[in-house]
Design an enzyme around this catalytic site. Structure first.
Site, PDB file in Angstrom:
ATOM      1  N   ASP A  39       1.109  -1.261  -0.297  1.00  0.00           N
ATOM      2  CA  ASP A  39       0.064  -0.009  -0.079  1.00  0.00           C
ATOM      3  C   ASP A  39       0.879   1.439   0.048  1.00  0.00           C
ATOM      4  O   ASP A  39       0.265   2.221   0.526  1.00  0.00           O
ATOM      5  CB  ASP A  39      -0.682   0.048   1.118  1.00  0.00           C
ATOM      6  CG  ASP A  39      -1.806  -0.575   1.270  1.00  0.00           C
ATOM      7  OD1 ASP A  39      -2.663  -1.640  -0.386  1.00  0.00           O
ATOM      8  OD2 ASP A  39      -2.298  -1.499   2.172  1.00  0.00           O
ATOM      9  N   HIS A 243      30.193   5.557  -4.018  1.00  0.00           N
ATOM     10  CA  HIS A 243      28.657   5.883  -4.332  1.00  0.00           C
ATOM     11  C   HIS A 243      28.426   5.527  -2.488  1.00  0.00           C
ATOM     12  O   HIS A 243      27.269   5.124  -2.574  1.00  0.00           O
ATOM     13  CB  HIS A 243      28.660   5.210  -5.029  1.00  0.00           C
ATOM     14  CG  HIS A 243      28.773   5.481  -6.741  1.00  0.00           C
ATOM     15  ND1 HIS A 243      27.827   4.881  -8.049  1.00  0.00           N
ATOM     16  CD2 HIS A 243      28.815   6.720  -6.853  1.00  0.00           C
ATOM     17  CE1 HIS A 243      28.381   5.590  -8.680  1.00  0.00           C
ATOM     18  NE2 HIS A 243      28.801   6.527  -8.502  1.00  0.00           N
ATOM     19  N   ASP A 260      27.750  14.581  -1.756  1.00  0.00           N
ATOM     20  CA  ASP A 260      27.545  14.697  -3.038  1.00  0.00           C
ATOM     21  C   ASP A 260      26.154  14.922  -3.647  1.00  0.00           C
ATOM     22  O   ASP A 260      25.493  13.593  -3.089  1.00  0.00           O
ATOM     23  CB  ASP A 260      28.664  13.519  -3.969  1.00  0.00           C
ATOM     24  CG  ASP A 260      28.121  13.436  -5.786  1.00  0.00           C
ATOM     25  OD1 ASP A 260      27.368  13.717  -5.992  1.00  0.00           O
ATOM     26  OD2 ASP A 260      28.826  12.593  -6.148  1.00  0.00           O
ATOM     27  N   ASP A 271      24.255  18.442  -9.788  1.00  0.00           N
ATOM     28  CA  ASP A 271      25.016  17.163  -9.147  1.00  0.00           C
ATOM     29  C   ASP A 271      26.514  17.860  -8.790  1.00  0.00           C
ATOM     30  O   ASP A 271      27.052  18.374  -9.386  1.00  0.00           O
ATOM     31  CB  ASP A 271      25.371  16.105 -10.487  1.00  0.00           C
ATOM     32  CG  ASP A 271      26.259  15.637 -10.184  1.00  0.00           C
ATOM     33  OD1 ASP A 271      26.717  14.734  -8.839  1.00  0.00           O
ATOM     34  OD2 ASP A 271      26.743  14.424 -11.433  1.00  0.00           O
ATOM     35  N   HIS A 350      38.174   7.230 -11.097  1.00  0.00           N
ATOM     36  CA  HIS A 350      36.880   7.957 -12.526  1.00  0.00           C
ATOM     37  C   HIS A 350      37.275   8.671 -13.602  1.00  0.00           C
ATOM     38  O   HIS A 350      37.904   8.569 -13.630  1.00  0.00           O
ATOM     39  CB  HIS A 350      35.454   8.084 -11.340  1.00  0.00           C
ATOM     40  CG  HIS A 350      35.436   9.315 -10.597  1.00  0.00           C
ATOM     41  ND1 HIS A 350      35.535  10.213 -11.001  1.00  0.00           N
ATOM     42  CD2 HIS A 350      35.619   8.813  -9.174  1.00  0.00           C
ATOM     43  CE1 HIS A 350      35.916  11.483 -10.577  1.00  0.00           C
ATOM     44  NE2 HIS A 350      36.002  10.411  -8.874  1.00  0.00           N
ATOM     45  N   HIS A 354      30.426  13.408 -16.801  1.00  0.00           N
ATOM     46  CA  HIS A 354      28.800  13.042 -17.481  1.00  0.00           C
ATOM     47  C   HIS A 354      28.457  14.208 -17.598  1.00  0.00           C
ATOM     48  O   HIS A 354      28.018  15.208 -17.588  1.00  0.00           O
ATOM     49  CB  HIS A 354      28.738  11.933 -16.764  1.00  0.00           C
ATOM     50  CG  HIS A 354      28.105  12.079 -15.045  1.00  0.00           C
ATOM     51  ND1 HIS A 354      26.840  13.024 -15.352  1.00  0.00           N
ATOM     52  CD2 HIS A 354      28.898  12.323 -14.217  1.00  0.00           C
ATOM     53  CE1 HIS A 354      26.750  13.555 -14.306  1.00  0.00           C
ATOM     54  NE2 HIS A 354      27.835  12.709 -13.452  1.00  0.00           N
ATOM     55  N   HIS A 361      23.247  11.706 -14.523  1.00  0.00           N
ATOM     56  CA  HIS A 361      23.876  10.519 -15.912  1.00  0.00           C
ATOM     57  C   HIS A 361      22.801  10.553 -16.984  1.00  0.00           C
ATOM     58  O   HIS A 361      22.352   9.655 -17.638  1.00  0.00           O
ATOM     59  CB  HIS A 361      23.852   8.555 -15.229  1.00  0.00           C
ATOM     60  CG  HIS A 361      24.923   9.302 -14.080  1.00  0.00           C
ATOM     61  ND1 HIS A 361      25.760   8.198 -13.970  1.00  0.00           N
ATOM     62  CD2 HIS A 361      25.991  10.258 -13.606  1.00  0.00           C
ATOM     63  CE1 HIS A 361      27.056   8.482 -12.836  1.00  0.00           C
ATOM     64  NE2 HIS A 361      26.703   9.648 -12.472  1.00  0.00           N
ATOM     65  N   GLU A 384      34.215  16.771 -12.300  1.00  0.00           N
ATOM     66  CA  GLU A 384      34.141  16.020 -10.944  1.00  0.00           C
ATOM     67  C   GLU A 384      36.022  15.599 -10.799  1.00  0.00           C
ATOM     68  O   GLU A 384      35.052  14.370 -10.567  1.00  0.00           O
ATOM     69  CB  GLU A 384      32.798  15.368 -11.108  1.00  0.00           C
ATOM     70  CG  GLU A 384      32.307  14.776 -11.657  1.00  0.00           C
ATOM     71  CD  GLU A 384      31.647  13.463 -11.151  1.00  0.00           C
ATOM     72  OE1 GLU A 384      31.590  13.153 -10.423  1.00  0.00           O
ATOM     73  OE2 GLU A 384      30.154  13.716 -11.976  1.00  0.00           O
ATOM     74  N   TYR A 388      41.261   9.467  -3.777  1.00  0.00           N
ATOM     75  CA  TYR A 388      41.147   8.882  -3.148  1.00  0.00           C
ATOM     76  C   TYR A 388      41.961   8.045  -2.928  1.00  0.00           C
ATOM     77  O   TYR A 388      43.035   7.643  -3.163  1.00  0.00           O
ATOM     78  CB  TYR A 388      39.447   8.363  -3.264  1.00  0.00           C
ATOM     79  CG  TYR A 388      38.971   8.990  -4.154  1.00  0.00           C
ATOM     80  CD1 TYR A 388      37.948  10.618  -3.431  1.00  0.00           C
ATOM     81  CD2 TYR A 388      38.640   9.005  -5.507  1.00  0.00           C
ATOM     82  CE1 TYR A 388      37.073   9.927  -4.473  1.00  0.00           C
ATOM     83  CE2 TYR A 388      37.889   9.526  -6.314  1.00  0.00           C
ATOM     84  CZ  TYR A 388      36.764  10.380  -6.138  1.00  0.00           C
ATOM     85  OH  TYR A 388      35.386  11.285  -6.883  1.00  0.00           O
ATOM     86  N   ARG A 406      36.192  15.086  -3.895  1.00  0.00           N
ATOM     87  CA  ARG A 406      35.989  15.249  -4.960  1.00  0.00           C
ATOM     88  C   ARG A 406      35.411  16.488  -5.396  1.00  0.00           C
ATOM     89  O   ARG A 406      34.995  17.112  -4.198  1.00  0.00           O
ATOM     90  CB  ARG A 406      35.076  14.277  -5.164  1.00  0.00           C
ATOM     91  CG  ARG A 406      34.698  14.253  -6.681  1.00  0.00           C
ATOM     92  CD  ARG A 406      33.415  13.058  -6.962  1.00  0.00           C
ATOM     93  NE  ARG A 406      32.067  12.849  -6.827  1.00  0.00           N
ATOM     94  CZ  ARG A 406      32.112  11.671  -5.434  1.00  0.00           C
ATOM     95  NH1 ARG A 406      33.665  10.722  -5.299  1.00  0.00           N
ATOM     96  NH2 ARG A 406      31.676  11.228  -4.936  1.00  0.00           N
ATOM     97  N   GLU A 408      32.756  18.817  -7.441  1.00  0.00           N
ATOM     98  CA  GLU A 408      32.131  18.433  -8.756  1.00  0.00           C
ATOM     99  C   GLU A 408      31.464  19.740  -8.969  1.00  0.00           C
ATOM    100  O   GLU A 408      30.485  20.013  -8.128  1.00  0.00           O
ATOM    101  CB  GLU A 408      30.953  17.340  -8.850  1.00  0.00           C
ATOM    102  CG  GLU A 408      30.198  16.691  -9.926  1.00  0.00           C
ATOM    103  CD  GLU A 408      29.403  15.535  -9.399  1.00  0.00           C
ATOM    104  OE1 GLU A 408      29.202  15.206  -8.698  1.00  0.00           O
ATOM    105  OE2 GLU A 408      29.042  15.128 -10.593  1.00  0.00           O
TER     106      GLU A 408
HETATM  107  N1  GLY Z   1      26.283  11.912  -7.987  1.00  0.00           N
HETATM  108  C1  GLY Z   1      26.485  11.220  -9.146  1.00  0.00           C
HETATM  109  C2  GLY Z   1      27.560  10.865 -10.187  1.00  0.00           C
HETATM  110  O1  GLY Z   1      28.867  12.400  -9.461  1.00  0.00           O
HETATM  111  O2  GLY Z   1      28.206  10.899 -10.860  1.00  0.00           O
HETATM  112 MN    MN Z   2      28.253  14.156  -7.644  1.00  0.00          MN
HETATM  113 MN    MN Z   3      28.564  13.414 -11.231  1.00  0.00          MN
END
Ligand code: GLY
Ligand code: MN
Ligand code: MN
Length: 444
Positions: A39, A243, A260, A271, A350, A354, A361, A384, A388, A406, A408
């Site tokens: 529900d 993540h 983030d 973002d 990474h 993106h 994304h 970004e 790390y 990071r 971004e």
């Molecule tokens: N928050 C996801 C990224 O930075 O790609």
């Molecule tokens: Mn992000």
């Molecule tokens: Mn991002």
């Protein structure tokens, strides 16, 4: 509230239909309601492609586009008005509202789709749909086609080509219009305020979720229905988990906290990542890593402009970070060789960004014909970079361990370079320390 105007949805439908082959039909379903538990439903979020073409916010709806159809090119199937259901669940547009408020040329009850849609498909040569992304809808589509096939002996003509819609639609979505950039600026502005509020609230002894609450407060206060993705509030060693979403650890004096997070306005994401010291002052090592990430981000911005290709910004971050890690003694060797062997990936695993838009994304190809895509005005992306150093990394001196940084920001490509949408959040060490010091003075 800033939002996408109705006229823009109409313009998008026309632009898509202009690219479709003659005598074709496009069919797109709304997102399904997702059940959270008995529900209880998850907050409804419209499918991005569906939203892009309609602005129609309800589930149980199907867009049908038929370029050149005399009795109307845009047909919307949607729920009927229902006094009892609306008492429980809220108002529905109904067929009248679909035409009056959402620009449909014609609208039918969704419950009639099996009777009506095969007749609309019949005689069209080609069907565009998001094949593969929604197996249940694919099955329905095949059922409708089979109804036509079953009648071929009576002269019915089933389509003979099935085409993925994504290719056309996602390329359109990649180029942001003036109205889209306006909405993205608004999402960025609210998210910037949220990060500032979290910086001001940061204290040892609080939990990661305490800062998440500060973010959520600003998101909702700004009119955002929800975050664009699960907020990452990662303190201390958690900042090295890319993540991380547990958000329940205690904030400790001497640790960094990496946030983030960004909100969504009218289905457009922001973002942002910032990393700051829990208690307001970076240690020497934290500052060294932070300033290196910041320098790499600045180098990336310089590589974002029309005619530069997608990967140039990433390459710039890799060069600055690799050279900086050598200088700090965290990597040893020749910078070019370390780049060639991807040694930096031990710390920077990474990519630099993106596409950004309705999906955080966002859709859009990164390569065309095997080559990195060339940037054009209106494309929106994140920048970004990060470094790390895991808490259990035995290959580096102890003083570096557990530092994750990071930074971004969101940008849109302009004629001369790029506009940074998220510049409202402080970013230099001096700016962040000053903001946090001022918040402490006020609180004292
Ligand atoms: N928050 C996801 C990224 O930075 O790609
Ligand atoms: Mn992000
Ligand atoms: Mn991002």
């Amino acid at each position: 509230m800033i939002h996408i105007p109705k006229s823009e949805y109409s313009r998008r439908r026309k632009a898509l239909m202009a690219q479709m082959e003659p005598n074709s039909i496009a069919i797109l379903p709304a997102a399904a309601v997702a059940i959270r538990n008995r529900d209880v439903e998850h907050v409804y979020r419209q499918d991005s492609d569906f939203q892009y073409l309609s602005g129609f916010p309800e589930p149980q709806a199907v867009i049908v586009l038929m370029p050149g159809r005399e009795h109307g090119e845009y047909v919307l199937f949607c729920r009927e008005r229902n006094v009892e259901r609306e008492l429980w669940d809220g108002l529905r547009a109904g067929q009248e509202g679909a035409i009056r408020d959402f620009g449909a040329d014609d609208a039918f009850p969704i419950t009639d789709i099996d009777d009506i849609l095969p007749g609309l498909i019949e005689g069209r040569d080609r069907v565009y749909s998001a094949m593969g992304s929604n197996p249940e809808f694919d099955r329905h589509l095949m059922d409708w086609i089979n109804i036509i096939r079953a009648n071929t002996h009576r002269g019915a003509q089933p389509p003979n080509e099935y085409v993925a819609l994504d290719h056309l639609l996602h390329d359109m979505r990649l180029y942001k219009s003036t109205a889209e950039v306006k909405v993205m600026r608004e999402a960025a502005r609210i998210s910037a305020r949220a990060h500032i509020r979290a910086m001001q609230a940061s204290r040892a002894g609080l939990h990661e979720f305490s800062l998440e609450a500060e973010l959520d407060y600003e998101f909702r206060k700004g009119g955002a229905k929800m975050p664009a993705y699960g907020s990452i509030v990662a303190a201390g060693r958690n900042s090295c988990i890319l993540h991380y979403q547990q958000n329940d650890a205690v904030l400790k004096d001497g640790d960094l906290v990496l946030i983030d997070a960004g909100c969504e306005i009218d289905c457009y994401a922001s973002d942002i990542t910032r990393t700051w010291p829990v208690s307001g002052k970076y240690s020497a090592e934290q500052k060294a890593i932070y300033e290196l990430v910041l320098a790499s981000q600045e180098a990336a911005f310089a590589e974002i402009a029309p005619n530069k290709h997608w990967n140039q910004a990433h390459e710039a971050t890799v060069r600055v970070i690799t050279a900086g890690l050598v200088k700090l003694g965290l990597l040893q060797g020749d910078v070019d060789e370390l780049i060639a062997s991807e040694a930096y990936k031990a710390f920077y695993m990474h990519r630099a960004g993106h596409w950004l838009g309705m999906d955080v994304h966002d859709v859009g190809e990164y390569k065309v014909g095997g080559e990195w895509r060339v940037l054009e005005v209106g494309m929106a992306l994140t920048v970004e970079p990060g470094i790390y150093i895991a808490a259990d990394n035995q290959n580096v001196a102890k003083k570096w361990r557990g530092i994750g940084v990071r930074i971004e920001d969101d940008v849109v490509v302009t004629k001369t370079g790029c506009e940074i949408l998220t510049s409202g959040v402080p970013k230099t060490v001096a700016e962040i320390e000053a903001l946090m010091a001022a918040a402490r003075t006020c609180a004292a």
